[in-house]
Design a protein around this motif. Structure first.
Motif, PDB file in Angstrom:
ATOM      1  N   VAL A  58      10.311   3.209 -16.794  1.00  0.00           N
ATOM      2  CA  VAL A  58       9.670   2.274 -15.842  1.00  0.00           C
ATOM      3  C   VAL A  58      10.841   1.414 -15.229  1.00  0.00           C
ATOM      4  CG1 VAL A  58       8.910   0.823 -17.610  1.00  0.00           C
ATOM      5  CG2 VAL A  58       7.899   0.575 -15.379  1.00  0.00           C
ATOM      6  N   ARG A  59      10.796   0.959 -13.946  1.00  0.00           N
ATOM      7  CA  ARG A  59      11.809   0.087 -13.321  1.00  0.00           C
ATOM      8  C   ARG A  59      10.870  -0.598 -12.280  1.00  0.00           C
ATOM      9  NH1 ARG A  59      17.552   0.494 -10.151  1.00  0.00           N
ATOM     10  NH2 ARG A  59      16.189   1.517  -8.732  1.00  0.00           N
ATOM     11  N   ASN A  60      10.697  -1.943 -12.386  1.00  0.00           N
ATOM     12  CA  ASN A  60      10.043  -2.765 -11.431  1.00  0.00           C
ATOM     13  C   ASN A  60       8.889  -2.154 -11.195  1.00  0.00           C
ATOM     14  OD1 ASN A  60      12.401  -4.391 -11.142  1.00  0.00           O
ATOM     15  ND2 ASN A  60      13.302  -3.293  -9.629  1.00  0.00           N
ATOM     16  N   GLY A  61       7.885  -1.846 -12.158  1.00  0.00           N
ATOM     17  CA  GLY A  61       6.587  -1.154 -12.015  1.00  0.00           C
ATOM     18  C   GLY A  61       6.722   0.351 -11.592  1.00  0.00           C
ATOM     19  N   GLU A  62       7.679   0.731 -11.203  1.00  0.00           N
ATOM     20  CA  GLU A  62       7.580   2.245 -10.769  1.00  0.00           C
ATOM     21  C   GLU A  62       7.816   3.127 -11.766  1.00  0.00           C
ATOM     22  OE1 GLU A  62       6.620   3.381  -7.831  1.00  0.00           O
ATOM     23  OE2 GLU A  62       6.750   1.599  -6.778  1.00  0.00           O
ATOM     24  N   THR A  63       7.266   4.273 -12.034  1.00  0.00           N
ATOM     25  CA  THR A  63       7.608   5.177 -13.182  1.00  0.00           C
ATOM     26  C   THR A  63       8.053   6.639 -12.917  1.00  0.00           C
ATOM     27  OG1 THR A  63       5.169   6.004 -13.349  1.00  0.00           O
ATOM     28  CG2 THR A  63       5.740   3.896 -14.170  1.00  0.00           C
ATOM     29  N   ALA A  64       8.731   7.206 -14.010  1.00  0.00           N
ATOM     30  CA  ALA A  64       9.265   8.650 -13.692  1.00  0.00           C
ATOM     31  C   ALA A  64       8.871   9.280 -15.087  1.00  0.00           C
ATOM     32  CB  ALA A  64      10.467   8.914 -13.175  1.00  0.00           C
ATOM     33  N   VAL A  65       8.364  10.703 -15.428  1.00  0.00           N
ATOM     34  CA  VAL A  65       8.462  11.180 -16.370  1.00  0.00           C
ATOM     35  C   VAL A  65       8.737  12.799 -16.173  1.00  0.00           C
ATOM     36  CG1 VAL A  65       6.801  11.941 -18.372  1.00  0.00           C
ATOM     37  CG2 VAL A  65       6.541   9.737 -17.459  1.00  0.00           C
ATOM     38  N   PHE A  66       9.381  13.008 -17.142  1.00  0.00           N
ATOM     39  CA  PHE A  66      10.218  14.727 -16.908  1.00  0.00           C
ATOM     40  C   PHE A  66      10.070  15.275 -18.488  1.00  0.00           C
ATOM     41  CE2 PHE A  66      11.921  12.401 -13.392  1.00  0.00           C
ATOM     42  CZ  PHE A  66      12.094  13.554 -12.502  1.00  0.00           C
ATOM     43  N   GLY A  67       9.899  16.613 -18.437  1.00  0.00           N
ATOM     44  CA  GLY A  67       9.823  17.175 -19.688  1.00  0.00           C
ATOM     45  C   GLY A  67      10.558  18.338 -19.551  1.00  0.00           C
ATOM     46  N   PHE A  68      11.181  18.832 -20.826  1.00  0.00           N
ATOM     47  CA  PHE A  68      12.501  19.924 -20.672  1.00  0.00           C
ATOM     48  C   PHE A  68      11.926  20.769 -22.010  1.00  0.00           C
ATOM     49  CE2 PHE A  68      14.040  16.155 -18.907  1.00  0.00           C
ATOM     50  CZ  PHE A  68      14.522  16.633 -17.675  1.00  0.00           C
ATOM     51  N   GLY A  69      12.273  22.106 -22.027  1.00  0.00           N
ATOM     52  CA  GLY A  69      12.112  22.914 -22.943  1.00  0.00           C
ATOM     53  C   GLY A  69      10.803  23.282 -23.090  1.00  0.00           C
ATOM     54  N   PRO A  79       6.611  20.364 -22.086  1.00  0.00           N
ATOM     55  CA  PRO A  79       5.951  19.367 -22.367  1.00  0.00           C
ATOM     56  C   PRO A  79       5.961  18.547 -21.160  1.00  0.00           C
ATOM     57  CG  PRO A  79       8.249  19.276 -23.246  1.00  0.00           C
ATOM     58  CD  PRO A  79       7.967  20.592 -22.918  1.00  0.00           C
ATOM     59  N   ASP A  80       4.778  17.633 -20.859  1.00  0.00           N
ATOM     60  CA  ASP A  80       4.807  16.810 -19.603  1.00  0.00           C
ATOM     61  C   ASP A  80       4.315  15.335 -20.216  1.00  0.00           C
ATOM     62  OD1 ASP A  80       1.961  16.952 -20.225  1.00  0.00           O
ATOM     63  OD2 ASP A  80       1.987  18.584 -18.611  1.00  0.00           O
ATOM     64  N   GLY A  81       3.862  14.540 -19.118  1.00  0.00           N
ATOM     65  CA  GLY A  81       3.403  13.164 -19.473  1.00  0.00           C
ATOM     66  C   GLY A  81       2.132  13.125 -20.382  1.00  0.00           C
ATOM     67  N   SER A 263       0.607   9.431 -29.495  1.00  0.00           N
ATOM     68  CA  SER A 263       0.413   8.997 -28.061  1.00  0.00           C
ATOM     69  C   SER A 263       1.014  10.141 -27.130  1.00  0.00           C
ATOM     70  CB  SER A 263       1.276   7.451 -27.942  1.00  0.00           C
ATOM     71  OG  SER A 263       1.287   7.019 -26.594  1.00  0.00           O
ATOM     72  N   THR A 264       1.283   9.654 -25.967  1.00  0.00           N
ATOM     73  CA  THR A 264       1.791  10.622 -24.872  1.00  0.00           C
ATOM     74  C   THR A 264       2.915   9.772 -24.063  1.00  0.00           C
ATOM     75  OG1 THR A 264       0.453   9.840 -23.050  1.00  0.00           O
ATOM     76  CG2 THR A 264      -0.046  11.712 -24.573  1.00  0.00           C
ATOM     77  N   ALA A 265       3.736  10.491 -23.462  1.00  0.00           N
ATOM     78  CA  ALA A 265       5.026   9.620 -22.717  1.00  0.00           C
ATOM     79  C   ALA A 265       4.073   8.867 -21.505  1.00  0.00           C
ATOM     80  CB  ALA A 265       5.806  10.770 -21.888  1.00  0.00           C
ATOM     81  N   ASN A 266       3.278   9.409 -20.910  1.00  0.00           N
ATOM     82  CA  ASN A 266       2.331   8.358 -19.850  1.00  0.00           C
ATOM     83  C   ASN A 266       1.922   7.306 -20.585  1.00  0.00           C
ATOM     84  OD1 ASN A 266       3.061  10.265 -17.908  1.00  0.00           O
ATOM     85  ND2 ASN A 266       1.044  11.443 -18.065  1.00  0.00           N
ATOM     86  N   ASP A 267       1.189   7.454 -21.510  1.00  0.00           N
ATOM     87  CA  ASP A 267       0.758   6.311 -22.428  1.00  0.00           C
ATOM     88  C   ASP A 267       2.130   5.247 -22.571  1.00  0.00           C
ATOM     89  OD1 ASP A 267      -1.955   6.506 -22.151  1.00  0.00           O
ATOM     90  OD2 ASP A 267      -2.512   6.482 -24.410  1.00  0.00           O
ATOM     91  N   MET A 268       3.041   5.826 -23.425  1.00  0.00           N
ATOM     92  CA  MET A 268       4.067   5.047 -23.747  1.00  0.00           C
ATOM     93  C   MET A 268       4.747   4.251 -22.302  1.00  0.00           C
ATOM     94  SD  MET A 268       4.085   4.894 -27.149  1.00  0.00           S
ATOM     95  CE  MET A 268       5.403   4.081 -26.998  1.00  0.00           C
TER      96      MET A 268
END
Length: 384
Positions: A58-69, A79-81, A263-268
């Motif tokens: 997260v940066r200034n309220g904006e978010t990005a999530v990526f999964g690999f493998g 995996p994803d958010g 938890s999940t990446a989206n929750d984190m």
């Protein structure tokens, strides 16, 4: 194993993007954030050679999530958010947040003695006349050992011996390794007892207290001690040091303070957004208490078990606090590892940047590298 090698490695990484199995970012408004998170995740995944990796920021309220493998070796599922995972000792900073909430409304005080709050028929030792206080438990300065002394559980239920009876029996006169408040020793024992004390003070089970004070107000719908059966197909498979899969095994109620959460990446990322929304009036007192430093390193002797993910300068409520250094701003961070998962998250409270990363294999060199990458990414996105 690949290592960072400037433009050549970037070109190779981008060429391999289809093989890596990257997920789409949860938000693409901040293109710099998305590019930096995606690229850092690709490099880290290729360097560590783990089965799967998820990274979110997260940066200034904006978010990005990526999964690999892959969520499990050979599964073919990226995996994803929304992928569920054990977050191990990241649980501790949630326990710290519950403490902050109860202190903010006057339900407890930092200086309350564990003896007064535990609610068990035990005598809590007080070496050299220094009672263990709630703040000592939250800052790993209680003198309690890292783990409670117990018989090992069976392979398919290893935590089954982490019971109230086991902990109560452990409160002997010589259990403390140093007087409370005088030294620092990372302690799962201490955080489990903190959760017991907070639940007792609130008059309700600790899992209900955590949901009421933290999970529900912040909107962490997938953060839980026990995933529903319908959600288990979203679980990320943990792997041992030799690459073999580790079973997902149940928690016991008494291990809720130190290591029990999923938890999940989206929750984190949502959790990090809450921490970074520092001027919001909602839960403001709780957030201020949660971000403070309570014990300076130079006040402690001994100090052990804090520096794997970055040098601890002081302790917050479960948070490892790293003072600014070079381009790196002030960072609060916490790592975790359980049942084949290593996770790490950190944020710069004054700069509006936070990052979470998880890998699904026990690999100590990989875990230290991912902390280095996260701390460096925060420095790049929010330099001093």
């Amino acid at each position: 194993m690949l290592h960072w090698n400037g433009k050549g490695l970037r070109a190779a990484t981008l060429a391999l993007a289809g093989l890596v199995g990257l997920a789409q970012p949860s938000s693409a408004e901040d293109r710099l954030l998305s590019d930096a998170v995606e690229f850092s995740g690709q490099i880290l995944y290729l360097q560590t050679d783990v089965p799967g990796l998820v990274i979110g920021a997260v940066r200034n309220g904006e978010t990005a999530v990526f999964g690999f493998g892959e969520t499990a070796r050979g599964s073919g599922k990226t995996p994803d958010g929304d992928t569920l995972m054990r977050v191990g000792s990241v649980t501790k900073v949630f326990t710290g947040a519950v403490l902050a909430s109860l202190v903010a409304d006057g339900s407890v005080k930092f200086t309350d003695h564990l003896q007064e709050r535990i609610g068990w028929d035990v005598t809590v030792p007080a070496l050299d006349g220094k009672p263990i206080r709630l703040i000592d438990l939250a800052t790993h300065t209680s003198g309690l050992p890292r783990e409670v002394d117990r018989e090992p559980g069976p392979e398919n239920d290893p935590f089954s011996t982490l019971t109230k009876e086991t902990y109560a029996k452990a409160f002997t006169s010589d259990v403390q390794l140093f007087p409370a408040g005088t030294g620092g020793l990372y302690s799962n024992f201490g955080f489990d007892m903190l959760a017991v004390a907070l639940g007792s003070a609130a008059g309700k089970p600790y899992d209900a207290l955590l949901a009421e004070r933290v999970l529900e107000p912040i909107g962490l719908k997938d953060t839980t001690f026990a995933p529903a059966e319908a959600d288990r197909d979203r679980l990320m498979q943990g792997h041992s040091f030799d690459g073999s899969p580790l079973p997902d095994v149940p928690n016991t109620p008494v291990m809720s303070g130190a290591s029990g959460l999923y938890s999940t990446a989206n929750d984190m990322v949502t959790w990090l957004q809450w921490h970074l929304d520092r001027f919001s009036p909602d839960m403001a007192e709780m957030r201020l208490l949660d971000h403070a430093s309570y014990v300076q390193r130079d006040a402690l002797d001994p100090t052990y078990g804090f520096d794997e993910s970055g040098h601890m300068d002081s302790m917050g409520l479960g948070w490892i606090v790293m003072q600014p250094e070079g381009d790196r701003p002030l960072i609060l961070q916490k790592a975790g590892g359980l049942q084949g998962m290593f996770v790490y998250h950190a944020f710069a409270p004054t700069r509006g940047v936070g990052v979470f990363v998880a890998i699904n294999e026990f690999d100590f060199s990989a875990s230290m590298l991912m902390a280095e990458v996260v701390n460096g990414l925060i420095s790049d996105l929010a330099p001093r």
